[in-house]
Design a protein around this motif. Structure first.
Motif, PDB file in Angstrom:
ATOM      1  N   GLU A  53       0.838  -1.200   0.000  1.00 24.47           N
ATOM      2  CA  GLU A  53       0.000   0.000   0.000  1.00 24.47           C
ATOM      3  C   GLU A  53       0.872   1.249   0.000  1.00 24.47           C
ATOM      4  N   GLY A  54       2.128   1.094   0.290  1.00 20.52           N
ATOM      5  CA  GLY A  54       3.004   2.241   0.433  1.00 20.52           C
ATOM      6  C   GLY A  54       3.548   2.279   1.838  1.00 20.52           C
ATOM      7  N   PRO A  55       4.686   2.950   2.041  1.00 19.79           N
ATOM      8  CA  PRO A  55       5.373   2.887   3.319  1.00 19.79           C
ATOM      9  C   PRO A  55       4.572   3.389   4.502  1.00 19.79           C
ATOM     10  N   ASP A  56       3.623   4.276   4.296  1.00 16.24           N
ATOM     11  CA  ASP A  56       2.880   4.824   5.425  1.00 16.24           C
ATOM     12  C   ASP A  56       1.455   4.289   5.504  1.00 16.24           C
ATOM     13  N   ALA A  57       1.206   3.187   4.782  1.00 14.67           N
ATOM     14  CA  ALA A  57      -0.174   2.716   4.667  1.00 14.67           C
ATOM     15  C   ALA A  57      -0.774   2.373   6.008  1.00 14.67           C
ATOM     16  N   GLY A  58      -0.020   1.615   6.825  1.00 10.52           N
ATOM     17  CA  GLY A  58      -0.592   1.169   8.086  1.00 10.52           C
ATOM     18  C   GLY A  58      -0.966   2.312   8.995  1.00 10.52           C
ATOM     19  N   ARG A  59      -0.068   3.286   9.147  1.00 11.02           N
ATOM     20  CA  ARG A  59      -0.328   4.379  10.080  1.00 11.02           C
ATOM     21  C   ARG A  59      -1.337   5.370   9.532  1.00 11.02           C
ATOM     22  N   VAL A 109      18.177   5.889  18.431  1.00 10.51           N
ATOM     23  CA  VAL A 109      18.085   5.627  16.996  1.00 10.51           C
ATOM     24  C   VAL A 109      16.937   6.421  16.396  1.00 10.51           C
ATOM     25  N   ASP A 110      16.999   6.597  15.075  1.00 12.45           N
ATOM     26  CA  ASP A 110      15.955   7.311  14.346  1.00 12.45           C
ATOM     27  C   ASP A 110      14.864   6.347  13.926  1.00 12.45           C
ATOM     28  N   SER A 111      13.631   6.676  14.272  1.00  8.89           N
ATOM     29  CA  SER A 111      12.481   5.885  13.862  1.00  8.89           C
ATOM     30  C   SER A 111      11.999   6.360  12.495  1.00  8.89           C
ATOM     31  N   ALA A 112      11.466   5.434  11.687  1.00  9.43           N
ATOM     32  CA  ALA A 112      11.026   5.779  10.333  1.00  9.43           C
ATOM     33  C   ALA A 112       9.887   6.786  10.320  1.00  9.43           C
ATOM     34  N   ASP A 113       9.202   6.966  11.450  1.00 11.13           N
ATOM     35  CA  ASP A 113       8.117   7.947  11.497  1.00 11.13           C
ATOM     36  C   ASP A 113       8.571   9.292  12.045  1.00 11.13           C
ATOM     37  N   GLY A 114       9.890   9.499  12.118  1.00 10.54           N
ATOM     38  CA  GLY A 114      10.423  10.794  12.497  1.00 10.54           C
ATOM     39  C   GLY A 114      10.802  10.958  13.950  1.00 10.54           C
ATOM     40  N   ALA A 115      10.493   9.991  14.785  1.00 12.07           N
ATOM     41  CA  ALA A 115      10.805  10.096  16.215  1.00 12.07           C
ATOM     42  C   ALA A 115      12.237   9.674  16.499  1.00 12.07           C
ATOM     43  N   LYS A 116      12.765  10.175  17.621  1.00 12.43           N
ATOM     44  CA  LYS A 116      14.040   9.691  18.159  1.00 12.43           C
ATOM     45  C   LYS A 116      13.695   8.730  19.287  1.00 12.43           C
ATOM     46  N   ASP A 139       0.231   4.959  18.917  1.00 15.37           N
ATOM     47  CA  ASP A 139       0.290   6.144  19.774  1.00 15.37           C
ATOM     48  C   ASP A 139       0.090   5.776  21.247  1.00 15.37           C
ATOM     49  N   GLN A 140      -0.821   4.839  21.521  1.00 17.10           N
ATOM     50  CA  GLN A 140      -1.090   4.442  22.904  1.00 17.10           C
ATOM     51  C   GLN A 140       0.136   3.791  23.545  1.00 17.10           C
ATOM     52  N   ILE A 141       0.837   2.968  22.780  1.00 20.25           N
ATOM     53  CA  ILE A 141       2.049   2.327  23.306  1.00 20.25           C
ATOM     54  C   ILE A 141       3.119   3.373  23.588  1.00 20.25           C
ATOM     55  N   ARG A 142       3.293   4.304  22.666  1.00 17.04           N
ATOM     56  CA  ARG A 142       4.278   5.374  22.854  1.00 17.04           C
ATOM     57  C   ARG A 142       3.908   6.255  24.048  1.00 17.04           C
ATOM     58  N   ASP A 143       2.633   6.584  24.146  1.00 18.29           N
ATOM     59  CA  ASP A 143       2.189   7.460  25.234  1.00 18.29           C
ATOM     60  C   ASP A 143       2.402   6.821  26.607  1.00 18.29           C
ATOM     61  N   ALA A 144       2.481   5.501  26.647  1.00 21.04           N
ATOM     62  CA  ALA A 144       2.737   4.804  27.909  1.00 21.04           C
ATOM     63  C   ALA A 144       4.214   4.815  28.277  1.00 21.04           C
ATOM     64  N   GLY A 145       5.028   5.432  27.430  1.00 19.52           N
ATOM     65  CA  GLY A 145       6.449   5.559  27.728  1.00 19.52           C
ATOM     66  C   GLY A 145       7.306   4.401  27.245  1.00 19.52           C
ATOM     67  N   ILE A 146       6.755   3.522  26.406  1.00 23.61           N
ATOM     68  CA  ILE A 146       7.504   2.378  25.889  1.00 23.61           C
ATOM     69  C   ILE A 146       8.310   2.809  24.661  1.00 23.61           C
ATOM     70  N   PRO A 147       9.618   2.525  24.627  1.00 21.68           N
ATOM     71  CA  PRO A 147      10.380   2.815  23.411  1.00 21.68           C
ATOM     72  C   PRO A 147       9.832   2.003  22.236  1.00 21.68           C
ATOM     73  N   LEU A 148       9.390   2.687  21.194  1.00 15.99           N
ATOM     74  CA  LEU A 148       8.810   2.025  20.038  1.00 15.99           C
ATOM     75  C   LEU A 148       9.505   2.517  18.776  1.00 15.99           C
ATOM     76  N   LEU A 149      10.166   1.598  18.095  1.00 18.00           N
ATOM     77  CA  LEU A 149      10.893   1.930  16.870  1.00 18.00           C
ATOM     78  C   LEU A 149      10.112   1.465  15.660  1.00 18.00           C
ATOM     79  N   VAL A 150       9.868   2.384  14.722  1.00 16.79           N
ATOM     80  CA  VAL A 150       9.217   2.048  13.462  1.00 16.79           C
ATOM     81  C   VAL A 150      10.298   1.894  12.396  1.00 16.79           C
ATOM     82  N   VAL A 151      10.264   0.759  11.701  1.00 15.41           N
ATOM     83  CA  VAL A 151      11.267   0.415  10.696  1.00 15.41           C
ATOM     84  C   VAL A 151      10.621   0.473   9.314  1.00 15.41           C
ATOM     85  N   GLU A 152      11.360   0.987   8.340  1.00 17.87           N
ATOM     86  CA  GLU A 152      10.847   0.972   6.967  1.00 17.87           C
ATOM     87  C   GLU A 152      10.668  -0.476   6.514  1.00 17.87           C
TER      88      GLU A 152
END
Length: 364
Positions: free
Chosen positions: A16-22, A85-92, A171-184
């Protein structure tokens, strides 16, 4: 999986494209109808192409007995943490512990286990079906992540890719303070090394990533050296078909199906891509098949089973009239690994080469 993997590359993890899921939840009403088929295909490929189903995986060049298992590195180093590390969605993202890992795609699970972190993985996505992961709790419903299930396991790092969704769960996982890395996501053979490096860096073992990348690339190169010369100088034309007989879904893969890179690495021509299909998938028609004129057909094993095997496949309009249909020449690869583009891709390529260049393929 995107297939990687939505219906990729995965398609494998991401046709669907790299950002399809989000972006799925934010898609405007206009254009939804036109995107419906693509989205359905993308979802199904995520579900089946990134590790979701089938009990028989491709044989490796070394050992068919290991086909349903990953092969971890012999002695992975201890992680050097913390890392940012740099996450594919722009986060550090800063990771300071790998004690409890949750990979949210089958292909990412494959990399994590192969790097030697299997004992630290506490959950799996439904598409991680290899033997070492099969007893882990599943934290997805269909392919949607359950944030509550993930958080209940108290992960110290979560790995996702850009096809993972819904966005609210991420977003809910991130908001709970869990390090979440998005990979291309992986879309082609060239993405294998990049994905391994990205995951290894996040887990604090970049040297292990280099070792695994070199091992994988070396094995892929060895398979390619085994490809026989084409006596007539013509490369075989192979069409990738996505089949789900129970849902009457019959699709022909194009340039963005996720299979082109594998077919080309196997010394073949992607017949759909070559015939001018520049997107992911199109409905199978007699006209499209006549234009593609495949010498062989690549399918997922569960897809072939869903149409009652070769006898059912040639009943799909247009198949029997192709060179592949007349010769009953089919290459069938397990759904769970075909489009992963990871540490077991050499096994996938081995199986394609063995079947494609055997007399008549698997249809004989």
């Amino acid at each position: 999986m995107h297939i990687s993997q939505a219906f990729a590359t995965r398609s494998p993890e991401g046709s669907e494209g790299p950002d399809a899921g989000r972006m799925r939840a934010r898609r405007p009403a206009r254009g939804r109808a036109a995107a419906a088929l693509t989205a359905a295909v993308a979802f199904a490929l995520v579900l089946t192409g990134c590790g979701g189903g089938g009990n028989s995986a491709p044989k490796s060049a070394g050992s068919a007995a290991d086909a349903d298992r990953v092969e971890p590195l012999a002695a992975p180093p201890a992680p050097k943490l913390p890392v940012t590390v740099d996450s594919a969605d722009g986060a550090k993202v800063t990771i300071d512990s790998t004690d409890r890992i949750v990979p949210l795609t089958g292909s990412l699970s494959e990399i994590v286990f192969t790097l030697g972190f299997g004992k630290q993985v506490v959950a799996r996505d439904i598409t991680a079906t290899f033997e070492q992961a099969e007893k882990l709790p599943v934290v997805t419903r269909a392919h949607d992540v359950s944030a509550e299930s993930v958080l209940s396991l108290k992960p110290t790092i979560v790995l996702a890719d850009t096809t993972t969704g819904p966005a609210e769960a991420i977003d809910q996982i991130r908001d709970a303070g869990i390090p979440l890395l998005v990979v291309e996501p992986a879309k082609e053979l060239a993405d294998v090394g990049r994905r391994i490096d990205t995951v290894a860096e996040a887990l604090g073992v970049p040297s292990a990533g280099t070792e695994l990348k070199e091992r994988t690339e070396s094995r892929i190169a060895a398979v390619q050296k085994s490809i026989p010369d084409h006596a007539d100088g013509e490369k075989p034309r192979v069409a990738f078909l996505y089949l789900r007989g129970s849902a009457s879904v019959y699709l022909l893969g194009g340039a963005e199906s996720g299979a082109s890179s594998l077919l080309e690495a196997a010394g073949a021509v992607d017949a759909g891509k070559e015939s001018g299909l520049d997107k992911g998938f199109t409905a199978i028609t007699s006209e499209a098949l006549a234009k593609a004129a495949p010498d062989a057909i690549l399918v997922m094993s569960k897809g072939l089973a869903s149409v009652d095997g070769m006898d059912g496949l040639v009943k799909i309009p247009g198949i029997a009239e192709t060179p592949a249909g007349m010769d009953r020449r089919v290459v069938s690869i397990d759904d769970g690994v075909l489009l992963n583009y990871g540490p077991r891709t050499d096994r996938v390529l081995t199986e394609i080469v063995e079947q494609l260049y055997a007399k008549g393929g698997t249809g004989q």
